[in-house]
Motif scaffolding. Structure first.
Motif, mmCIF file in Angstrom:
data_model
loop_
_atom_site.group_PDB
_atom_site.id
_atom_site.type_symbol
_atom_site.label_atom_id
_atom_site.label_comp_id
_atom_site.label_asym_id
_atom_site.label_seq_id
_atom_site.Cartn_x
_atom_site.Cartn_y
_atom_site.Cartn_z
ATOM 1 N N PHE A 22 0.816 -1.208 0.000
ATOM 2 C CA PHE A 22 0.000 0.000 0.000
ATOM 3 C C PHE A 22 0.855 1.265 0.000
ATOM 4 O O PHE A 22 0.318 2.380 0.047
ATOM 5 N N TYR A 35 -5.328 1.040 5.925
ATOM 6 C CA TYR A 35 -4.774 1.274 4.591
ATOM 7 C C TYR A 35 -5.877 1.826 3.684
ATOM 8 O O TYR A 35 -7.039 1.407 3.762
ATOM 9 N N ALA A 37 -6.201 2.442 -0.502
ATOM 10 C CA ALA A 37 -5.504 2.209 -1.760
ATOM 11 C C ALA A 37 -5.594 3.409 -2.682
ATOM 12 O O ALA A 37 -6.650 4.031 -2.820
#
Length: 343
Positions: A22, A35, A37
């Motif tokens: 990531f 996370y 993206a």
């Protein structure tokens, strides 16, 4: 239970590799690392789902990235005629035609969660494999791909909170390809047979050749002779038809080519395939390129958390997804086809 030293090392490396994928620095797994993206990472993630998932995903548009949660379809499929002639000497004016479908309804995406957990005991069992993390994430991708296809065929609604108990085929997760055709233009591309109306081997359902031909005839005339049309046939219907050919022909060659025990040549003049997780009693005709799954490229989120209170690692994944028939007029299906009663 506590992880073994080997298991802890394998898990720590898995956390580090996830962060790198990531493009961020590894954090504290016990606190839960979040996370988000980027569009390029999002495309890579879903390309991997297609690559590691069921082969049928590679035959359709299974990872179309879009920027908005609602919008105009992005697929490019030829939808009709473009050749014409206009006399421009008088008031006539040439009018350009759109090559692809301009559907005002467009698409709509819905939040989809793929949440999984991995027990410490399983991590210890797998830690001996150098590619432990890849083996694990491959299973996750396969599960995601299987569910994405299941929803494509069975999905009828998008509930705020889904209920797997009452909807074992994820019927309430999203609106799939078949439901889109049921709703399109008052059902003009869909026929639902009433009870015992279409029984394979009798009446108007004499054989699969007839049923595929009838589904094809539901398409507008300018789509019927496309060279990319495919017949999608339920496994129960195809198996029953195979048995009939075996009984009638035995070992005598027939016009139906055989490959590993499966009939692979055309029914109704079209290549025939049974997609994974396809419902029973259905014959559908469409180009495979007409089926798409859209994902909002900025919506992909992941939380990875070490949860010693549960002796497991938890992985929360989410994205906005939706199902699209790029041109509804280019697809038609018949459902409610029954098998003959057992002798």
């Amino acid at each position: 239970m506590n992880l073994s030293e080997q298991g802890r090392q394998a898990l720590d490396l898995h956390f580090v590799n996830t962060a790198r994928a990531f493009g961020v620095q590894p954090g504290n797994p016990s606190a839960g690392q979040h996370y988000a993206a980027t569009p390029s990472v999002a495309q890579t993630i879903y390309n991997k789902v297609v690559e590691d998932g069921n082969q049928f995903l590679r035959l359709i548009n299974a990872a179309v990235m879009v920027g908005e949660i609602k919008g105009e379809k992005v697929g490019l499929e030829l939808t009709g005629r473009v050749a014409s002639r206009t006399d421009t000497n008088g008031a006539g004016e040439r009018t350009p035609k759109h090559l692809s479908n301009t559907d005002p309804k467009g698409y709509e995406l819905f939040p989809t969660q793929f949440d999984v957990a991995l027990k410490y005991s399983k991590i210890d069992s797998w830690a001996k494999f150098p590619d432990f993390a890849e083996r694990y994430i491959r299973l996750v991708r396969q599960a995601m791909g299987n569910d994405m296809l299941t929803v494509g065929w069975h999905g009828t609604s998008a509930a705020g909170t889904t209920n797997l108990g009452s909807n074992p085929n994820l019927e309430d997760l999203n609106i799939g390809w078949l439901q889109i055709l049921r709703d399109f233009n008052s059902g003009s591309q869909h026929y639902a047979a009433s009870a015992s109306e279409l029984v394979l081997g009798s009446g108007d359902a004499k054989n699969l050749d007839v049923l595929v031909h009838e589904a094809k005839m539901m398409l507008p005339v300018y789509h019927r002779n496309r060279d990319d049309l495919v017949a999608l046939v339920s496994g129960d219907l195809l198996s029953a038809q195979e048995e009939t050919y075996y009984e009638v022909n035995g070992n005598t060659p027939t016009e139906k080519a055989m490959l590993s025990g499966r009939i692979t040549r055309a029914y109704g003049g079209l290549p025939t395939i049974t997609p994974p997780f396809f419902p029973s009693g259905i014959v559908k005709v469409t180009p495979l390129s007409n089926l798409s799954i859209y994902i909002q490229d900025s919506s992909i989120r992941r939380i990875q958390k070490d949860k010693p209170e549960k002796d497991e690692v938890q992985d929360f994944n989410s994205a906005n997804q939706g199902y699209v028939v790029e041109d509804e007029e280019m697809a038609a299906f018949i459902e409610g086809i029954e098998l003959p009663p057992a002798a």
